[in-house]
Design a protein around this motif. Sequence first.
Motif, mmCIF file in Angstrom:
data_model
loop_
_atom_site.group_PDB
_atom_site.id
_atom_site.type_symbol
_atom_site.label_atom_id
_atom_site.label_comp_id
_atom_site.label_asym_id
_atom_site.label_seq_id
_atom_site.Cartn_x
_atom_site.Cartn_y
_atom_site.Cartn_z
ATOM 1 N N GLN A 122 12.431 -9.081 21.863
ATOM 2 C CA GLN A 122 11.372 -8.083 21.736
ATOM 3 C C GLN A 122 10.229 -8.654 20.909
ATOM 4 O OE1 GLN A 122 14.269 -5.045 20.136
ATOM 5 N NE2 GLN A 122 13.146 -3.708 21.547
ATOM 6 N N ILE A 123 9.070 -8.045 21.060
ATOM 7 C CA ILE A 123 7.900 -8.462 20.307
ATOM 8 C C ILE A 123 7.115 -7.225 19.898
ATOM 9 C CG2 ILE A 123 6.462 -8.787 22.371
ATOM 10 C CD1 ILE A 123 5.149 -11.176 20.912
ATOM 11 N N ARG A 124 6.539 -7.266 18.723
ATOM 12 C CA ARG A 124 5.751 -6.134 18.247
ATOM 13 C C ARG A 124 4.705 -6.634 17.251
ATOM 14 N NH1 ARG A 124 10.303 -3.166 14.355
ATOM 15 N NH2 ARG A 124 10.180 -4.660 12.605
ATOM 16 N N SER A 125 3.767 -5.757 16.937
ATOM 17 C CA SER A 125 2.701 -6.108 16.006
ATOM 18 C C SER A 125 3.235 -6.144 14.582
ATOM 19 C CB SER A 125 1.564 -5.096 16.103
ATOM 20 O OG SER A 125 0.483 -5.466 15.270
ATOM 21 N N VAL A 126 2.576 -6.946 13.748
ATOM 22 C CA VAL A 126 2.977 -7.026 12.344
ATOM 23 C C VAL A 126 2.705 -5.702 11.643
ATOM 24 C CG1 VAL A 126 2.602 -9.506 12.154
ATOM 25 C CG2 VAL A 126 0.707 -7.940 11.702
ATOM 26 N N GLU A 127 3.477 -5.433 10.615
ATOM 27 C CA GLU A 127 3.235 -4.259 9.787
ATOM 28 C C GLU A 127 2.141 -4.601 8.793
ATOM 29 O OE1 GLU A 127 6.900 -3.199 7.985
ATOM 30 O OE2 GLU A 127 7.926 -2.802 9.876
ATOM 31 N N HIS A 128 1.048 -3.869 8.859
ATOM 32 C CA HIS A 128 -0.110 -4.189 8.019
ATOM 33 C C HIS A 128 0.080 -3.646 6.605
ATOM 34 C CE1 HIS A 128 -2.211 -5.748 11.443
ATOM 35 N NE2 HIS A 128 -2.057 -4.620 12.093
ATOM 36 N N GLN A 129 0.246 -4.572 5.673
ATOM 37 C CA GLN A 129 0.343 -4.201 4.270
ATOM 38 C C GLN A 129 -0.944 -4.538 3.528
ATOM 39 O OE1 GLN A 129 3.833 -6.294 2.930
ATOM 40 N NE2 GLN A 129 5.235 -4.825 3.848
ATOM 41 N N GLN A 130 -1.818 -5.298 4.164
ATOM 42 C CA GLN A 130 -3.072 -5.708 3.538
ATOM 43 C C GLN A 130 -4.178 -4.731 3.926
ATOM 44 O OE1 GLN A 130 -3.239 -9.671 5.177
ATOM 45 N NE2 GLN A 130 -2.455 -10.599 3.320
ATOM 46 N N TRP A 131 -4.567 -3.903 2.993
ATOM 47 C CA TRP A 131 -5.593 -2.925 3.307
ATOM 48 C C TRP A 131 -6.950 -3.330 2.745
ATOM 49 C CZ3 TRP A 131 -7.703 -0.792 -1.123
ATOM 50 C CH2 TRP A 131 -6.940 -0.891 -2.299
ATOM 51 N N ARG A 132 -6.983 -4.345 1.911
ATOM 52 C CA ARG A 132 -8.258 -4.857 1.404
ATOM 53 C C ARG A 132 -8.763 -5.976 2.309
ATOM 54 N NH1 ARG A 132 -5.670 -5.286 -4.614
ATOM 55 N NH2 ARG A 132 -6.068 -3.146 -5.292
ATOM 56 N N LYS A 133 -10.080 -6.167 2.319
ATOM 57 C CA LYS A 133 -10.682 -7.174 3.197
ATOM 58 C C LYS A 133 -11.790 -7.907 2.442
ATOM 59 C CE LYS A 133 -9.936 -4.301 7.324
ATOM 60 N NZ LYS A 133 -10.603 -3.591 8.436
ATOM 61 N N ILE A 134 -11.730 -9.234 2.469
ATOM 62 C CA ILE A 134 -12.751 -10.064 1.829
ATOM 63 C C ILE A 134 -13.200 -11.141 2.810
ATOM 64 C CG2 ILE A 134 -13.402 -11.436 -0.187
ATOM 65 C CD1 ILE A 134 -10.919 -10.439 -1.610
ATOM 66 N N GLU A 135 -14.512 -11.355 2.893
ATOM 67 C CA GLU A 135 -15.028 -12.473 3.666
ATOM 68 C C GLU A 135 -15.564 -13.531 2.714
ATOM 69 O OE1 GLU A 135 -17.960 -13.556 7.410
ATOM 70 O OE2 GLU A 135 -18.211 -11.633 6.409
ATOM 71 N N PHE A 136 -15.215 -14.789 2.986
ATOM 72 C CA PHE A 136 -15.702 -15.921 2.202
ATOM 73 C C PHE A 136 -16.597 -16.775 3.084
ATOM 74 C CE2 PHE A 136 -11.980 -14.539 -0.032
ATOM 75 C CZ PHE A 136 -12.232 -14.810 -1.384
ATOM 76 N N ILE A 137 -17.795 -17.053 2.586
ATOM 77 C CA ILE A 137 -18.797 -17.819 3.322
ATOM 78 C C ILE A 137 -19.100 -19.077 2.517
ATOM 79 C CG2 ILE A 137 -21.144 -17.793 4.253
ATOM 80 C CD1 ILE A 137 -20.918 -14.700 4.284
ATOM 81 N N GLY A 138 -19.042 -20.240 3.155
ATOM 82 C CA GLY A 138 -19.278 -21.436 2.355
ATOM 83 C C GLY A 138 -19.320 -22.722 3.139
#
Length: 370
Positions: free
Chosen positions: A132-148
């Motif tokens: 079987q296959i399924r989506s990961v359980e999302h525990q990360q609710w914060r989001k950061i973008e790094f530009i460099g």
Amino acid sequence: MKYFIGILLLFVGHMLHAQERFVSAGHEAFYYSGRVDLSQSDVARFDWPGVSVNFQFTGETLDLCLNGGERNYFNVFIDGLLHEVMHVPADTVYPVRGINGQGWHSCRIQKRTEGEMGMVVFKGVHLEKEAQIRSVEHQQWRKIEFIGNSITCGYGTEGKLPEEDFLPETENINKSYAFIAARAFKAECYVTAHSGLGVVRNYGDKEPISTKLATLPNRYHQVFDMDTSLAWDFSQWQPDAVVINLGTNDYSTDVAPEKSVFVQRYLRFIKQLRDCYGDIPVFCVNGPMRDEPAYSNVKEVVEIARSVYGDKHIYFIGIPASLLNKSSDLGSDYHPSYRGQLKMARHIIPTIANVMNWEFDDSEYEALSY
């Protein structure tokens, strides 16, 4: 006899294939973190560093179907632990072995290398027939973008000596300050970075303003780093904060842009981010590979944005060159090693935490000594 052997091999291959289940890249179980093109429902294409494919599966057999390109390398995590570093130079089926246990497993395939190392075409996975296959359980609710630039890409983090020339296999985005900080905050991390690029001028350019090779702000709107054909839809993913570390390459050699040009172009890029994301916190970082005049000029960008344009959610974080120990904190081509990246992360995390009112886990670098 040769004809018989050929028929036998075809029969065995058919039987093995019949015992497997193929799940294409467009299946809803796959969660893609990073800028990915899914316009062709059966494949996923990407080239920015740190892009990952995430899913859960059952069974002990996993075959990855992709074309990784000659210069790309990938971290393969199984059940949260680094299982192996994968190199897939051509279109192939790559077997992941040594998976123990018949229950649910998590898998994360992370692109270690940057866009210049090539495009990735992920096609899907082969599982056991009854798996079987399924989506990961999302525990990360914060989001950061790094530009460099190269620092953010994790350029040479796994190099043993600063005198070593860069090799793609020594680049590991997962050991850059970006992903270290994201892990500390339990945040999802998008990285839009490319070695050698600046705000106005790219590394080694003989002119003070680069025109032949696009700077980072000029390719920021793209789905792909190295391909201008598709524009990214910013509504797909909205970060809580953005961290920019640009300016090192603008002032990397004697030919440098005028201060006024650098400041105005940087301010223009801030406006571009505001148009994409609204009034979220933006952290402008400088260092540690280049000090003055980049340090003062980036700081002035922040001061002008706050005082002249009324942008109250922009912040400066200066990382001095003296933070890094030349004998222990440098990898290939005198770039920060993993140890140097840990020091960078420890330097910026408290400021981000204070502004965002986020708690953080410092266990990854708490034992680090100077």
